[in-house]
Motif scaffolding. Structure first.
Motif, mmCIF file in Angstrom:
data_model
loop_
_atom_site.group_PDB
_atom_site.id
_atom_site.type_symbol
_atom_site.label_atom_id
_atom_site.label_comp_id
_atom_site.label_asym_id
_atom_site.label_seq_id
_atom_site.Cartn_x
_atom_site.Cartn_y
_atom_site.Cartn_z
ATOM 1 N N THR A 103 13.953 9.946 26.223
ATOM 2 C CA THR A 103 13.203 10.112 24.929
ATOM 3 C C THR A 103 14.717 10.767 23.911
ATOM 4 O O THR A 103 14.633 9.720 22.944
ATOM 5 C CB THR A 103 11.870 10.355 24.417
ATOM 6 N N VAL A 123 12.642 6.648 29.126
ATOM 7 C CA VAL A 123 11.606 6.978 28.475
ATOM 8 C C VAL A 123 9.994 6.529 28.638
ATOM 9 O O VAL A 123 9.622 5.217 28.752
ATOM 10 C CB VAL A 123 12.710 5.993 27.096
ATOM 11 N N THR A 124 9.201 7.484 28.372
ATOM 12 C CA THR A 124 8.086 6.934 29.464
ATOM 13 C C THR A 124 7.418 5.422 27.844
ATOM 14 O O THR A 124 6.826 4.964 28.657
ATOM 15 C CB THR A 124 7.461 8.330 29.446
ATOM 16 N N ASP A 125 7.131 5.945 26.896
ATOM 17 C CA ASP A 125 5.855 5.655 26.990
ATOM 18 C C ASP A 125 7.232 5.134 24.681
ATOM 19 O O ASP A 125 7.041 5.419 23.989
ATOM 20 C CB ASP A 125 5.134 5.413 26.114
ATOM 21 N N ALA A 129 6.843 7.395 21.336
ATOM 22 C CA ALA A 129 7.879 7.737 20.856
ATOM 23 C C ALA A 129 8.851 7.444 19.453
ATOM 24 O O ALA A 129 9.356 7.592 18.857
ATOM 25 C CB ALA A 129 9.004 7.407 21.761
ATOM 26 N N SER A 146 10.111 1.466 30.827
ATOM 27 C CA SER A 146 9.793 2.876 30.890
ATOM 28 C C SER A 146 9.660 3.184 32.047
ATOM 29 O O SER A 146 9.595 2.588 33.059
ATOM 30 C CB SER A 146 8.312 2.056 30.140
ATOM 31 N N ASN A 178 7.690 12.245 25.537
ATOM 32 C CA ASN A 178 7.476 11.690 26.538
ATOM 33 C C ASN A 178 6.326 12.482 27.310
ATOM 34 O O ASN A 178 5.825 12.532 28.556
ATOM 35 C CB ASN A 178 8.788 11.940 27.556
#
Length: 334
Positions: A103, A123-125, A129, A146, A178
């Motif tokens: 991220t 990158v989680t979301d 972000a 993701s 994240n």
């Protein structure tokens, strides 16, 4: 006058030399190779695997580094200022595409360019972000994959392995968006399981040992999501946690191999390959990031560290043993 002339010649030579490195030279290099910049936040198993999967995926699709593409890889050593410097370099060099791994690296790159196609991974979301307008339709020059893990399933796993647990520490870096996103999900899942939670945050790696040591006698277990700082320092985390007899449920397999007890984790190598497939579409001119939905990995693997389970005196239920990939602790340099 002669000195000024020599200085001008020297500056021109330096500028000319700089165009021969990195992703420089415009849309394509003189030999027609596409230029891909890669900025990775920090070295640890998950992010390294994502990058390897990306390179292998490109090669399998006919894009080999040194043949028809040039890859310029840069590691920011977990420093946001380095991410920004690298991003600025890639913009100056006019890369054809940039891969941003994690991220903070993705945010730095997206802040520097609204034109260069940027793919992100680990990158989680991306929407949370602020990298895209929505994960379904990015609407920007950013898309990618993701690494959102099944957080609720991880919390259920904690409860199954540590049935008497009442209070769980949420261990993460306060600067990683994240991680905060995942911790919020974990807290909701914990509440449904009747578990109390307490934040245990770090802002730099030197704080990890002290923070984990402070949890002894105050919590029954620790949960850490796919946090880059914690993942990079997992040997320290697991050593202190295991000595304190605190089971550590982690976000991904590399952290489990570093001494964490267990996880339901995604495969970062496959995630990198998935991102490479997106890159191929962009390189061929078949798609643009703004129209490419963020992609996810559907399956998560159960990983259990048998060394850690033995050290903590935890008996693995038979149903989990049948499903799990059992690993042993692998020490890595931090």
């Amino acid at each position: 006058m002669r000195l000024k002339k020599l200085a001008a010649i020297g500056l021109a030579a330096i500028m000319a030399a700089s165009t021969l490195t990195g992703c420089s030279g415009g849309d394509d290099s003189a030999d027609g190779k596409k230029k891909i910049g890669v900025v990775q936040l920090v070295e640890h198993d998950a992010l390294d695997s994502a990058y390897k999967g990306f390179k292998d995926g490109l090669e399998e699709a006919g894009y080999k580094d040194g043949d028809n593409i040039e890859i310029e890889y840069k590691n920011a050593q977990n420093e946001q200022s380095n991410c920004q410097t690298i991003a600025q370099q890639f913009v100056t060099d006019k890369c054809d595409l940039v891969l941003a791994i994690a991220t903070p690296a993705a945010q730095a790159m997206a802040n520097e360019s609204k034109d260069i196609p940027i793919l992100v991974t680990a990158v989680t979301d991306p929407a949370d972000a602020k990298l895209v307008k929505s994960n379904e339709k990015p609407g920007t020059n950013v898309s990618g994959t993701s690494d959102l893990t099944p957080v609720a399933k991880q919390m259920n796993l904690l409860k199954e392995l540590v049935p008497d647990a009442k209070k769980v520490a949420m261990l993460y870096c306060s600067a990683e968006a994240n991680s905060k996103f995942q911790v919020d999900l974990a807290k909701k899942a914990a509440k449904k399981l009747g578990l109390d939670t307490v934040d245990a945050t770090v802002s730099e790696s030197s704080e990890i040992r002290q923070v984990v040591e402070s949890l002894k006698g105050k919590v029954d277990a620790i949960y850490s999501p796919t946090d880059n700082m914690i993942a990079a320092g997992i040997n320290t985390v697991s050593m202190v946690a295991n000595e304190a007899k605190l089971p550590l449920i982690v976000g991904e397999e590399g952290m489990c191999q570093g001494g964490g007890l267990a996880t339901y984790g995604i495969n970062y190598y496959k995630l990198g390959k998935q991102t490479a497939a997106q890159a191929v579409k962009i390189l061929k001119g078949e798609a643009e990031p703004k129209d490419m939905p963020i992609e996810y990995q559907e399956n998560a693997d159960l990983i259990i560290n048998e060394d850690t389970a033995k050290e903590l005196g935890i008996t693995i239920p038979d149903n989990l043993k049948k499903e799990a990939k059992m690993v042993t602790t692998q020490k890595t340099a931090e």
